[in-house]
Design a protein around this motif. Structure first.
Motif, PDB file in Angstrom:
ATOM      1  N   VAL A  71      10.965  92.194  68.845  1.00  0.00           N
ATOM      2  CA  VAL A  71      11.646  93.404  68.416  1.00  0.00           C
ATOM      3  C   VAL A  71      13.031  93.014  67.922  1.00  0.00           C
ATOM      4  O   VAL A  71      13.644  92.085  68.446  1.00  0.00           O
ATOM      5  CB  VAL A  71      11.723  94.445  69.565  1.00  0.00           C
ATOM      6  N   GLU A  72      13.495  93.680  66.875  1.00  0.00           N
ATOM      7  CA  GLU A  72      14.834  93.441  66.354  1.00  0.00           C
ATOM      8  C   GLU A  72      15.630  94.740  66.417  1.00  0.00           C
ATOM      9  O   GLU A  72      15.145  95.791  65.997  1.00  0.00           O
ATOM     10  CB  GLU A  72      14.785  92.928  64.914  1.00  0.00           C
ATOM     11  N   VAL A  73      16.828  94.646  66.977  1.00  0.00           N
ATOM     12  CA  VAL A  73      17.723  95.796  67.051  1.00  0.00           C
ATOM     13  C   VAL A  73      19.044  95.410  66.398  1.00  0.00           C
ATOM     14  O   VAL A  73      19.465  94.256  66.458  1.00  0.00           O
ATOM     15  CB  VAL A  73      17.949  96.263  68.510  1.00  0.00           C
ATOM     16  N   PRO A  74      19.696  96.372  65.752  1.00  0.00           N
ATOM     17  CA  PRO A  74      20.986  96.059  65.131  1.00  0.00           C
ATOM     18  C   PRO A  74      22.049  95.797  66.194  1.00  0.00           C
ATOM     19  O   PRO A  74      22.048  96.420  67.249  1.00  0.00           O
ATOM     20  CB  PRO A  74      21.323  97.298  64.317  1.00  0.00           C
ATOM     21  N   CYS A  75      22.927  94.870  65.908  1.00  0.00           N
ATOM     22  CA  CYS A  75      24.052  94.602  66.806  1.00  0.00           C
ATOM     23  C   CYS A  75      25.191  95.543  66.429  1.00  0.00           C
ATOM     24  O   CYS A  75      25.453  95.765  65.251  1.00  0.00           O
ATOM     25  CB  CYS A  75      24.532  93.159  66.667  1.00  0.00           C
ATOM     26  N   PRO A  76      25.878  96.078  67.429  1.00  0.00           N
ATOM     27  CA  PRO A  76      27.035  96.911  67.095  1.00  0.00           C
ATOM     28  C   PRO A  76      28.146  96.041  66.523  1.00  0.00           C
ATOM     29  O   PRO A  76      28.188  94.839  66.770  1.00  0.00           O
ATOM     30  CB  PRO A  76      27.447  97.506  68.442  1.00  0.00           C
ATOM     31  N   PRO A  77      29.069  96.629  65.761  1.00  0.00           N
ATOM     32  CA  PRO A  77      30.190  95.843  65.249  1.00  0.00           C
ATOM     33  C   PRO A  77      31.017  95.293  66.406  1.00  0.00           C
ATOM     34  O   PRO A  77      31.087  95.903  67.470  1.00  0.00           O
ATOM     35  CB  PRO A  77      31.004  96.832  64.425  1.00  0.00           C
ATOM     36  N   ASP A  78      31.601  94.159  66.191  1.00  0.00           N
ATOM     37  CA  ASP A  78      32.424  93.520  67.221  1.00  0.00           C
ATOM     38  C   ASP A  78      33.748  94.278  67.335  1.00  0.00           C
ATOM     39  O   ASP A  78      34.563  94.246  66.415  1.00  0.00           O
ATOM     40  CB  ASP A  78      32.674  92.062  66.835  1.00  0.00           C
ATOM     41  N   PRO A  79      33.986  94.967  68.462  1.00  0.00           N
ATOM     42  CA  PRO A  79      35.226  95.738  68.570  1.00  0.00           C
ATOM     43  C   PRO A  79      36.476  94.866  68.610  1.00  0.00           C
ATOM     44  O   PRO A  79      37.572  95.334  68.353  1.00  0.00           O
ATOM     45  CB  PRO A  79      35.052  96.508  69.877  1.00  0.00           C
ATOM     46  N   TRP A  80      36.324  93.590  68.914  1.00  0.00           N
ATOM     47  CA  TRP A  80      37.482  92.685  68.997  1.00  0.00           C
ATOM     48  C   TRP A  80      37.674  91.890  67.716  1.00  0.00           C
ATOM     49  O   TRP A  80      38.609  91.117  67.608  1.00  0.00           O
ATOM     50  CB  TRP A  80      37.323  91.729  70.176  1.00  0.00           C
ATOM     51  N   GLY A  81      36.783  92.099  66.727  1.00  0.00           N
ATOM     52  CA  GLY A  81      36.855  91.335  65.482  1.00  0.00           C
ATOM     53  C   GLY A  81      38.241  91.248  64.864  1.00  0.00           C
ATOM     54  O   GLY A  81      38.742  90.162  64.587  1.00  0.00           O
ATOM     55  N   PRO A  82      38.936  92.379  64.636  1.00  0.00           N
ATOM     56  CA  PRO A  82      40.260  92.305  63.999  1.00  0.00           C
ATOM     57  C   PRO A  82      41.308  91.593  64.859  1.00  0.00           C
ATOM     58  O   PRO A  82      42.314  91.126  64.353  1.00  0.00           O
ATOM     59  CB  PRO A  82      40.645  93.773  63.809  1.00  0.00           C
ATOM     60  N   TRP A  83      41.096  91.522  66.159  1.00  0.00           N
ATOM     61  CA  TRP A  83      42.098  90.945  67.060  1.00  0.00           C
ATOM     62  C   TRP A  83      41.886  89.453  67.309  1.00  0.00           C
ATOM     63  O   TRP A  83      42.785  88.781  67.815  1.00  0.00           O
ATOM     64  CB  TRP A  83      42.068  91.671  68.405  1.00  0.00           C
ATOM     65  N   LYS A  84      40.731  88.933  66.978  1.00  0.00           N
ATOM     66  CA  LYS A  84      40.409  87.536  67.313  1.00  0.00           C
ATOM     67  C   LYS A  84      41.394  86.539  66.711  1.00  0.00           C
ATOM     68  O   LYS A  84      41.744  85.563  67.340  1.00  0.00           O
ATOM     69  CB  LYS A  84      38.991  87.197  66.870  1.00  0.00           C
ATOM     70  N   ALA A  85      41.849  86.785  65.497  1.00  0.00           N
ATOM     71  CA  ALA A  85      42.753  85.832  64.843  1.00  0.00           C
ATOM     72  C   ALA A  85      44.087  85.729  65.578  1.00  0.00           C
ATOM     73  O   ALA A  85      44.786  84.726  65.464  1.00  0.00           O
ATOM     74  CB  ALA A  85      42.992  86.251  63.396  1.00  0.00           C
TER      75      ALA A  85
END
Length: 105
Positions: A71-85
């Motif tokens: 089964v394949e399910v979509p992953c939610p967007p990474d809420p920390w993405g903008p902060w990782k840098a």
């Protein structure tokens, strides 16, 4: 368990999707079962169909036979993405506000 229990569970994750693979020793494809009336079973395929982007079965690669249901399910967007840098402290503007608050105490 109706299929004799899983032999293997594999999780594959990308930025876009999570693929879950469960292999067992039963070569028969999954099919909807009648619910026992007490709500305790027969709902697996319904849940799988409603929550998934796609799903299917394939013969297991195990020499003893069996099948793999995936089964394949979509992953939610990474809420920390903008902060990782910026690391754990966040961007400079967030650090400035935090420092100003802590300095005002």
């Amino acid at each position: 368990m109706h299929a004799g229990g899983p032999r293997e569970l594999v999780l594959r994750c990308t930025a876009e999707r999570l693929r879950i693979e469960v292999s067992d020793g039963n070569p028969e494809p999954p099919r909807r079962r009648r619910s026992a009336g007490d709500g305790a079973g027969g709902h697996g395929l319904i849940v799988l169909q409603r929550l998934s982007r796609s799903w299917g079965t394939a013969p297991s690669g195990d020499p003893r036979g069996g099948k793999t249901v995936w089964v394949e399910v979509p992953c939610p967007p990474d809420p920390w993405g903008p902060w990782k840098a910026w690391g754990a402290q966040g961007p400079p503007t967030a650090r400035g506000r935090s420092e100003a608050r802590s300095g005002a105490s």
